[in-house]
Design an enzyme around this catalytic site. Structure first.
Site, PDB file in Angstrom:
ATOM      1  N   LYS A  50       0.858  -1.094  -0.141  1.00  0.00           N
ATOM      2  CA  LYS A  50      -0.240   0.040   0.035  1.00  0.00           C
ATOM      3  C   LYS A  50       0.870   1.159  -0.119  1.00  0.00           C
ATOM      4  CE  LYS A  50      -3.996  -2.107   2.379  1.00  0.00           C
ATOM      5  NZ  LYS A  50      -4.560  -2.066   3.524  1.00  0.00           N
ATOM      6  N   ALA A  67      -0.842   0.587   6.120  1.00  0.00           N
ATOM      7  CA  ALA A  67      -0.960  -0.204   7.095  1.00  0.00           C
ATOM      8  C   ALA A  67      -2.141  -1.239   6.858  1.00  0.00           C
ATOM      9  CB  ALA A  67      -1.489   0.824   8.345  1.00  0.00           C
ATOM     10  N   ASP A  68      -1.931  -2.416   7.313  1.00  0.00           N
ATOM     11  CA  ASP A  68      -2.911  -3.438   7.288  1.00  0.00           C
ATOM     12  C   ASP A  68      -3.068  -4.140   8.574  1.00  0.00           C
ATOM     13  OD1 ASP A  68      -4.617  -4.670   4.670  1.00  0.00           O
ATOM     14  OD2 ASP A  68      -3.819  -6.407   5.910  1.00  0.00           O
ATOM     15  N   THR A  69      -4.275  -4.803   8.608  1.00  0.00           N
ATOM     16  CA  THR A  69      -4.712  -5.510   9.751  1.00  0.00           C
ATOM     17  C   THR A  69      -5.416  -6.668   9.434  1.00  0.00           C
ATOM     18  OG1 THR A  69      -5.047  -3.415  11.097  1.00  0.00           O
ATOM     19  CG2 THR A  69      -5.963  -5.412  12.093  1.00  0.00           C
ATOM     20  N   ALA A 104       0.333  -4.456  10.531  1.00  0.00           N
ATOM     21  CA  ALA A 104       1.687  -3.921  10.096  1.00  0.00           C
ATOM     22  C   ALA A 104       1.534  -2.629   9.767  1.00  0.00           C
ATOM     23  CB  ALA A 104       1.990  -4.823   9.028  1.00  0.00           C
TER      24      ALA A 104
END
Length: 193
Positions: A50, A67-69, A104
């Site tokens: 991203k 960011a990623d979850t 992250a």
């Protein structure tokens, strides 16, 4: 000023807590897991992808945060539900169990990249099918990893949390502030009152 590679209002609110001026720019990347890719590797790759995607589109040398979850249940990723049936199945799987929430955060500045991973353990109480159905009708779980938002109505499902509340929300502020400080981005100064 930084760029946030996200359309998430929660991530914008959390960045505001750090006092970081930012502009949110949604990016579209392929979020398909690679064959055999562990959840930890997947969430890190997505956060970095991203940030890279937005940085590649940007003329200015502004820092780009991605960011990623993801939810990890028995080593399998639970992302956003595809539809009501998928969301209800996710909630049923999480009922009465502990799962891991991995968030992250990646920062791309010029040609440099940095990444941090935040791990959290969350336990749900036993959920009744009727309350899961009622929760789905609120619309809240439709675009959330694991079909729930800890900062919303699903807070009543959580019997235990070990880790970072903001990490479970989708942007771990400790790791984010570390990345930004290391890149020389000014954060909110807490002065004497």
């Amino acid at each position: 000023m930084i760029l946030l590679a996200s359309a998430s209002p929660r991530r914008r609110e959390l960045l505001n807590q750090l006092g970081v001026p930012h502009r949110a720019v949604p990016v579209d990347i392929d979020e398909t897991p690679l064959p055999g890719e562990p959840v930890e590797a997947l969430v890190c790759r997505l956060a970095l992808d991203k940030a890279r995607a937005l940085a590649a589109k940007t003329v200015a040398e502004l820092p780009v945060l991605g960011a990623d979850t993801l939810i990890s249940l028995d080593g399998r990723p639970l992302g956003k539900p595809a539809d009501r049936a998928d969301g209800m199945a996710m909630l049923a799987q999480l009922s009465g169990r502990e799962h891991e929430v991995l968030s992250a955060v990646a920062l791309v500045v010029g040609g440099r990249e940095a990444l941090r991973l935040n791990r959290n353990r969350v336990r749900f109480r036993e959920l009744e099918p009727a309350e899961c159905a009622a929760y789905w009708t609120t619309g809240e779980p439709a675009d959330k990893a694991g079909a729930y938002a800890i900062q919303g109505r699903a807070a009543m499902f959580v019997s235990r949390l070990e880790g970072s509340y903001t990490g479970v929300m989708g942007l771990p502020l400790f790791e984010t502030s570390e990345l930004l400080r290391e890149a020389g981005v000014a954060l909110l100064e807490l002065g004497d009152s």
